[in-house]
Enzyme design. Sequence first.
Site, short mmCIF file in Angstrom:
data_model
loop_
_atom_site.label_atom_id
_atom_site.label_comp_id
_atom_site.label_asym_id
_atom_site.label_seq_id
_atom_site.Cartn_x
_atom_site.Cartn_y
_atom_site.Cartn_z
N ARG A 66 0.82 -1.23 0.00
CA ARG A 66 0.00 0.00 0.00
C ARG A 66 0.85 1.27 0.00
NH1 ARG A 66 -2.89 -3.16 3.65
NH2 ARG A 66 -4.64 -4.17 2.61
N LYS A 114 3.63 11.77 -10.82
CA LYS A 114 2.70 10.98 -11.64
C LYS A 114 3.37 9.67 -12.00
CE LYS A 114 0.12 14.38 -14.32
NZ LYS A 114 -0.18 14.74 -15.71
N GLU A 136 10.68 19.03 -24.54
CA GLU A 136 10.01 19.41 -23.28
C GLU A 136 10.65 20.66 -22.69
OE1 GLU A 136 7.29 18.04 -22.00
OE2 GLU A 136 7.17 16.00 -22.78
N LYS A 193 8.94 23.25 -13.35
CA LYS A 193 8.04 22.12 -13.05
C LYS A 193 7.73 22.09 -11.55
CE LYS A 193 6.31 17.74 -13.88
NZ LYS A 193 6.20 16.56 -14.71
N GLU A 207 -3.16 18.27 -10.42
CA GLU A 207 -3.61 18.71 -11.74
C GLU A 207 -5.08 19.08 -11.78
OE1 GLU A 207 -1.62 16.83 -15.15
OE2 GLU A 207 -3.54 16.94 -16.17
N ARG A 210 -1.59 23.13 -13.16
CA ARG A 210 -0.66 22.10 -13.64
C ARG A 210 -0.94 21.71 -15.09
NH1 ARG A 210 1.64 16.89 -10.26
NH2 ARG A 210 2.72 15.93 -11.99
N ASN A 263 0.84 20.59 -20.00
CA ASN A 263 0.37 19.78 -21.13
C ASN A 263 0.35 20.53 -22.45
OD1 ASN A 263 -0.09 17.26 -19.88
ND2 ASN A 263 -1.81 18.20 -18.80
N HIS A 267 0.52 18.69 -25.70
CA HIS A 267 0.30 17.27 -25.41
C HIS A 267 -1.06 16.75 -25.90
CE1 HIS A 267 3.94 17.70 -23.14
NE2 HIS A 267 3.91 16.44 -22.73
N HIS A 288 -0.37 13.64 -27.89
CA HIS A 288 -0.78 12.28 -27.52
C HIS A 288 -1.51 11.59 -28.68
CE1 HIS A 288 -0.54 13.33 -22.98
NE2 HIS A 288 0.56 12.77 -23.40
N HIS A 327 8.10 10.40 -27.53
CA HIS A 327 7.18 11.31 -26.85
C HIS A 327 7.48 12.79 -27.18
CE1 HIS A 327 4.52 12.86 -23.76
NE2 HIS A 327 5.53 13.57 -23.27
N1 LIG Z 1 5.18 10.68 -15.08
C1 LIG Z 1 5.22 11.77 -15.82
O1 LIG Z 1 4.91 12.87 -15.35
C2 LIG Z 1 5.68 11.67 -17.23
C3 LIG Z 1 5.96 12.83 -17.97
C4 LIG Z 1 6.46 12.69 -19.26
C5 LIG Z 1 6.67 11.42 -19.79
N2 LIG Z 1 6.38 10.32 -19.06
C6 LIG Z 1 6.61 8.98 -19.58
O2 LIG Z 1 8.00 8.83 -19.80
C7 LIG Z 1 8.20 7.83 -20.81
C8 LIG Z 1 9.25 8.30 -21.76
O3 LIG Z 1 10.45 8.49 -21.05
P1 LIG Z 1 11.85 8.52 -21.80
O4 LIG Z 1 11.78 9.42 -22.95
O5 LIG Z 1 12.90 8.73 -20.77
O6 LIG Z 1 11.95 7.06 -22.43
P2 LIG Z 1 12.60 5.69 -21.93
O7 LIG Z 1 12.51 5.51 -20.49
O8 LIG Z 1 12.05 4.66 -22.83
O9 LIG Z 1 14.15 5.91 -22.28
C9 LIG Z 1 14.51 6.07 -23.62
C10 LIG Z 1 15.62 5.09 -24.04
O10 LIG Z 1 16.85 5.62 -23.60
C11 LIG Z 1 17.55 4.65 -22.83
N3 LIG Z 1 18.28 5.41 -21.83
C12 LIG Z 1 17.78 6.16 -20.81
N4 LIG Z 1 18.77 6.80 -20.18
C13 LIG Z 1 19.92 6.46 -20.81
C14 LIG Z 1 21.28 6.82 -20.64
N5 LIG Z 1 21.67 7.71 -19.75
N6 LIG Z 1 22.20 6.27 -21.46
C15 LIG Z 1 21.82 5.38 -22.43
N7 LIG Z 1 20.55 5.02 -22.66
C16 LIG Z 1 19.62 5.56 -21.85
C17 LIG Z 1 16.49 3.71 -22.29
O11 LIG Z 1 17.03 2.44 -22.03
C18 LIG Z 1 15.50 3.70 -23.45
O12 LIG Z 1 15.92 2.78 -24.43
C19 LIG Z 1 6.84 7.62 -21.46
O13 LIG Z 1 6.33 6.39 -21.05
C20 LIG Z 1 5.98 8.76 -20.92
O14 LIG Z 1 4.63 8.40 -20.81
C21 LIG Z 1 5.89 10.42 -17.80
ZN LIG Z 2 5.55 15.31 -22.01
#
Ligand SMILES: NC(=O)c1ccc[n+]([C@@H]2O[C@H](COP(=O)([O-])OP(=O)(O)OC[C@H]3O[C@@H](n4cnc5c(N)ncnc54)[C@H](O)[C@@H]3O)[C@@H](O)[C@H]2O)c1
Ligand SMILES: [Zn+2]
Length: 378
Positions: free
Chosen positions: A134, A156, A198, A240, A250, A254, A258, A261, A265, A278
């Site tokens: 939990r 999030k 971003e 942020k 949000e 907040r 977006n 977005h 999306h 993304h």
């Molecule tokens: N929670 C939130 O507020 C929020 C906000 C924006 C995006 N997201 C989510 O984040 C995700 C996208 O995140 P992302 O762009 O980091 O993608 P990701 O986590 O898939 O990473 C991208 C790629 O880079 C590689 N990688 C990461 N760091 C590395 C490093 N230092 N050296 C070598 N390789 C590395 C990973 O293995 C992966 O293959 C999506 O699922 C999206 O929905 C969440």
């Molecule tokens: Zn984003």
Amino acid sequence: MWACYKRRGNNGMMENNKSICVALNTKSYNIIIGHTFGLENFLRDKNISSFFIVSDCNVFRNYGRALINSLSKYGLTITKSIIMPGEKSKSFSVLEKLCRDAAAAELDRKSLVVALGGGVVGDIAGLMAAIYLRGIRLLQVPTSLLAMVDSSVGGKTAINIPEGKNLVGAFHQPLGVVINIETLKTLPHREYLSGLAEIIKYGVIKDSLFFDFVAKNRSNLLRRDTSALEKVILRACKIKAEVVSSDEKESGLRQILNFGHTFGHAVESIGKYQKWLHGEAVSIGMAFAAELSAITGKGNKESAEMIRNVLTSYKLPVSLNKRKYKKMWKSFRTKINTDKKTIGGKPRFVLFTEIGTVKFGCEVSEDAMKEAFERILK
Ligand SMILES: NC(=O)c1ccc[n+]([C@@H]2O[C@H](COP(=O)([O-])OP(=O)(O)OC[C@H]3O[C@@H](n4cnc5c(N)ncnc54)[C@H](O)[C@@H]3O)[C@@H](O)[C@H]2O)c1
Ligand SMILES: [Zn+2]
């Protein structure tokens, strides 16, 4: 001056680390920006019983050892669960695997989940920490630029289901966010550019001077110059943090995060989460939102042009292929409606009035949306 931060001398972190506080009613936390994992003293008084590292195999191969070295100074048990890289890992089956690995590792309520990786790792490890026993504590150690400036901050967490992205999740604020800028050296270029989208967004929504800084420092940022990177990560996290502090769940402000977005999306979804990263989809979404601002008279044409130019200068996409997509407005329009901000079939957009200022919750006409779509077909 936009580069506003405080140095920390006395918190046990290295002197040249920067720290930003995410001030929340109940559980405020710090984002530490530095050049090592430097966790030793940061966790000293947190009464932790064991560490559970969640990472993907790309990231763990590069940084697992350094993180474990940093954590091992506590003399506590360290266990790990390593997932496959990529969006597909944000699933119920991987979530179940993490929970079962956590059970096998005998985590208790004082254990700390350490999410080492990009947004995928941060999102699923965060959700696991939110629900296991939990709720246990979580430390975000983001290694992609997007995770550093966006997904690791704000609490999030989510996984995807076939019906949609991030549809199952929870708010679970971390104990802290530790950013080691050096990890960006190994981040693939396309992923790096995706994170820059971003960063450009933060300038548009909150800070025109920052927008100018990012526009003018293109060559430094593209070659990942440490000092320029440190400045932009710091400022982006600060924006942020401010926005999240004022609206944790949000319900209002907040939503400005977006910007780009709502349509972004839809683009990601049409591309089945494979064609565009993304940040790339958000870049197209920002071009769309910029057009919409101009069409509805909220923002002017010149600023819309500036936003598009800066995105393009960072080699980010701002258009859709006309031949391929011109007959697909209806599909995009349907996807727009799945946005979480859509109410009663009417999507709400974040639109800029001038660079640095946006309005959220904007309803626009069907014609305006369609025209914005047509304008970004090239
Ligand atoms: N929670 C939130 O507020 C929020 C906000 C924006 C995006 N997201 C989510 O984040 C995700 C996208 O995140 P992302 O762009 O980091 O993608 P990701 O986590 O898939 O990473 C991208 C790629 O880079 C590689 N990688 C990461 N760091 C590395 C490093 N230092 N050296 C070598 N390789 C590395 C990973 O293995 C992966 O293959 C999506 O699922 C999206 O929905 C969440
Ligand atoms: Zn984003």
